[in-house]
Every structure is written in C-alpha cells, then in structure tokens.
Design an enzyme around this catalytic site. Structure first.
Site, mmCIF file in Angstrom:
data_model
loop_
_atom_site.group_PDB
_atom_site.id
_atom_site.type_symbol
_atom_site.label_atom_id
_atom_site.label_comp_id
_atom_site.label_asym_id
_atom_site.label_seq_id
_atom_site.Cartn_x
_atom_site.Cartn_y
_atom_site.Cartn_z
ATOM 1 N N LYS A 177 0.825 -1.215 0.000
ATOM 2 C CA LYS A 177 0.000 0.000 0.000
ATOM 3 C C LYS A 177 0.857 1.262 0.000
ATOM 4 C CE LYS A 177 -4.247 -2.054 1.430
ATOM 5 N NZ LYS A 177 -5.255 -2.313 2.435
ATOM 6 N N ARG A 187 -2.625 -10.153 5.499
ATOM 7 C CA ARG A 187 -3.071 -10.345 4.109
ATOM 8 C C ARG A 187 -1.975 -9.820 3.191
ATOM 9 N NH1 ARG A 187 -5.617 -7.288 0.257
ATOM 10 N NH2 ARG A 187 -7.155 -8.356 -1.026
HETATM 11 N N1 HH2 Z 1 -7.093 -4.254 1.101
HETATM 12 C C1 HH2 Z 1 -7.436 -4.415 -0.191
HETATM 13 C C2 HH2 Z 1 -8.447 -5.310 -0.558
HETATM 14 N N2 HH2 Z 1 -9.085 -6.050 0.377
HETATM 15 N N3 HH2 Z 1 -9.375 -6.676 2.633
HETATM 16 C C3 HH2 Z 1 -9.065 -6.537 3.927
HETATM 17 N N4 HH2 Z 1 -9.688 -7.277 4.866
HETATM 18 N N5 HH2 Z 1 -8.090 -5.665 4.336
HETATM 19 C C4 HH2 Z 1 -7.409 -4.895 3.460
HETATM 20 O O1 HH2 Z 1 -6.557 -4.102 3.898
HETATM 21 C C5 HH2 Z 1 -7.730 -5.010 2.065
HETATM 22 C C6 HH2 Z 1 -8.746 -5.923 1.681
HETATM 23 C C7 HH2 Z 1 -6.726 -3.618 -1.261
HETATM 24 O O2 HH2 Z 1 -5.584 -4.300 -1.696
HETATM 25 P P1 HH2 Z 1 -5.463 -5.249 -3.011
HETATM 26 O O3 HH2 Z 1 -6.345 -6.429 -2.912
HETATM 27 O O4 HH2 Z 1 -4.060 -5.559 -3.215
HETATM 28 O O5 HH2 Z 1 -5.903 -4.320 -4.219
HETATM 29 P P2 HH2 Z 1 -7.203 -4.242 -5.097
HETATM 30 O O6 HH2 Z 1 -8.353 -3.941 -4.204
HETATM 31 O O7 HH2 Z 1 -6.910 -3.131 -6.070
HETATM 32 O O8 HH2 Z 1 -7.398 -5.519 -5.785
#
Ligand code: HH2
Length: 302
Positions: A232, A267
């Site tokens: 992030k 995660r």
């Molecule tokens: N962050 C993202 C997505 N889902 N779920 C939880 N529980 N906590 C988080 O911090 C979280 C999440 C965003 O990250 P990422 O999946 O890498 O990106 P994108 O939403 O663009 O797919």
C-alpha cells in the site's frame, strides 16, 4: 504467541468439530495470500486475470504453507470503479470451483451479498467484506451459510475515500465501529468475525500509523485481528517506493511488527515470503524492538 480461534458453521479445511461448530485454531499470525482476478488491481496490474496464472499462483502459495487464499474480483484501490455482480462472479467463480476441496481455506473479497452467496455455494468458506458487513443482506448470507466474515473499517467508498479522510479520534472511532459491526454480525447469526482497521481505506498516513500503534488494544479483544498493508501507499510514504510491486520488503517489516502486536492474520501478495519470515520470527521467540516511528511531517511532504 497469541492463540486465536475462528468458528465456522460449515466444515472447513483445518477445523475441528466442537460444540460451537467447526473451529479453526492457530497461534501467531497466519498468512492470507492475495489472489486478485481483477484487470485493474493496483499492485499486480491484473497479472492474475487468466485462470491458469491464478491457479499457478495459488499452487505456489499452498506449497509454501499459506493457509488462506483471498480471492477478489473487484478492485478496491482508491479511485477504482465498481464492477457489476455478474462480472465479479465471472472472475471469481471459476477460481473458487478449481480450488474448492484442495485443503485450503478460501476467502472471497467482496462487498456484494449476491456475490458472497454464489461464492459460498461454489465452495468458499469465508467472506472478506471491506464495507464491514454493513449490508444486512450480507450478514444474512454469511449466517445462512455458516461462514465467518472479516469486518473491515472504511470511511467513504473506494472512489472517493482518500479525498479528505477526517476523524476526531481515529483509534476510538474505528475500534468502536468494529466492535459494533461485530455485535451486529454475531446477533444476525454470523458464526464469528475477524476485525480489520482497514489500512488505507479513507485514512491519512497519520491515521494509518495511529491504528497500527493501537494494534495491541484491538488484538486484546475477543475477535482475531487481520491487517492488510500489502504494497500500500503507506509504504511509499514511509520509505519512498513509488512502484507498488517493489513494496514487499516494507510490507514484510510492517506485517512482522503487526504479528508481534498480536495480529492473527496478515493479508499479503508476497505470501510465501511472509510464511518464511513469520516462521523465523516465531522460532527466534524473542521480542524485537519496535520499528522506529517514522517522521510524519516528512511523509506529508513526500
Ligand atoms: N485491502 C485491499 C483489498 N481487500 N481486505 C481486507 N480485509 N483488508 C485490506 O486491507 C484489504 C482488503 C486492497 O488491496 P489489493 O487487494 O491488493 O488491491 P485491489 O483492491 O486493487 O485488488
């Protein structure tokens, strides 16, 4: 190391039958590997868009000892556009069907009750809802299926959440919100919840750092805590790493620290590296000093 329990109303990999249902019990921090099947994911640029690539990635994570896979078909990065339910389902269902029954806990990252219901029917075990199970239909879907949920805090919506995040007392507001949402979920019949303060979801760097420093408080409560800081922007602001794909070292440092604060799940994109590092940290069994507090003023100017 802290002991954690997540109760399922359905039989899930690694769980044991108890009077309360099926319990997954673990110590220290478990790794949830990110498996995004979105063409617009901020960090992997849609690399998992093809089913084969996603399955390869899942196989690698499994082989490395990752216990949970989090499958996402809608990006929630700041500014991301919503995806219709049918499109989200087209992306996640083939992957869930291919991975179901392979001995790994399958989490689905969705804000839509319709998607959650179909995903659980296809073999998923857990719902990860970044909108915090605010939708009563989402609570009902999890309760009916006997699926635990991750309840995350987000101020606003992904399209606009980073425009002007504002809190009086961020730690108090986020923790109170999470406790209330947990109570609502359990009252609705959801078997158990993970709580997540939602790093980067409607928060400035100062808000994120305050929440990370308050992890021992949240972890001391009755619900296991999940942290997702993987790749992030906070890492960029602390360590000047403009490209998301280059942020795994900073992510790992942050997640190892979170694990020492009692967090139950981290995660991560670089999930195999996390398993390795957490095993080494656990074997050392020593308290390592806290990371040096970053200079928030300098981060503002970054
Ligand atoms: N962050 C993202 C997505 N889902 N779920 C939880 N529980 N906590 C988080 O911090 C979280 C999440 C965003 O990250 P990422 O999946 O890498 O990106 P994108 O939403 O663009 O797919």
């Amino acid at each position: 190391m802290n002991a954690h329990t997540l109760t399922f109303g359905l039989q899930a990999p690694g769980t044991v039958r108890t009077a309360r249902g099926w319990e997954w019990r673990w110590r220290g921090a478990a790794v949830m590997g990110i498996l995004n099947v979105t063409p617009d994911s901020f960090s992997d640029g849609g690399r998992h868009a093809a089913l084969d690539a996603a399955l390869n990635s899942a196989r690698g994570m499994r082989g490395a000892g990752v216990l949970i896979l989090d499958i996402g078909g809608e990006s929630t990065r700041p500014g991301a556009a919503p995806v219709p339910a049918h499109e989200e389902l087209d992306r996640v269902l083939p992957l869930i069907r291919a991975l179901a029954g392979q001995g790994v806990l399958l989490s689905v990252d969705t804000m839509k009750a319709e998607v959650a219901a179909a995903a659980l029917r296809a073999g998923a075990h857990l719902i990860n809802d970044v909108s915090g199970l605010r939708d009563p239909a989402m609570r009902r879907v999890c309760a009916d299926a006997g699926a635990p949920a991750c309840v995350m805090h987000m101020q606003g919506q992904p399209q606009t959440m980073q425009a002007a995040p504002h809190y009086g007392d961020v730690v108090n507001e986020v923790h109170t919100y999470l406790r209330e949402q947990a109570r609502e979920a359990l009252n609705a019949g959801v078997p158990s919840v993970l709580l997540d303060p939602g790093i980067g979801f409607g928060k400035t760097p100062e808000h994120n750092l305050s929440l990370l420093r308050a992890l021992p408080d949240l972890s001391a409560g009755p619900h296991p805590v999940l942290i997702g800081a993987s790749r992030k922007r906070l890492i960029d602001l602390i360590a000047q790493v403009p490209h998301a794909a280059d942020r795994d070292p900073g992510t790992l440092a942050l997640h190892l620290h979170a694990a020492r604060q009692g967090v139950a799940v981290v995660r991560a994109h670089a999930a195999a590296a996390h398993v390795q590092a957490l095993r080494v940290q656990a074997a050392l069994g020593v308290e390592t000093p806290d990371i040096q507090a970053p200079d928030v003023q300098a981060m503002r100017g970054a």
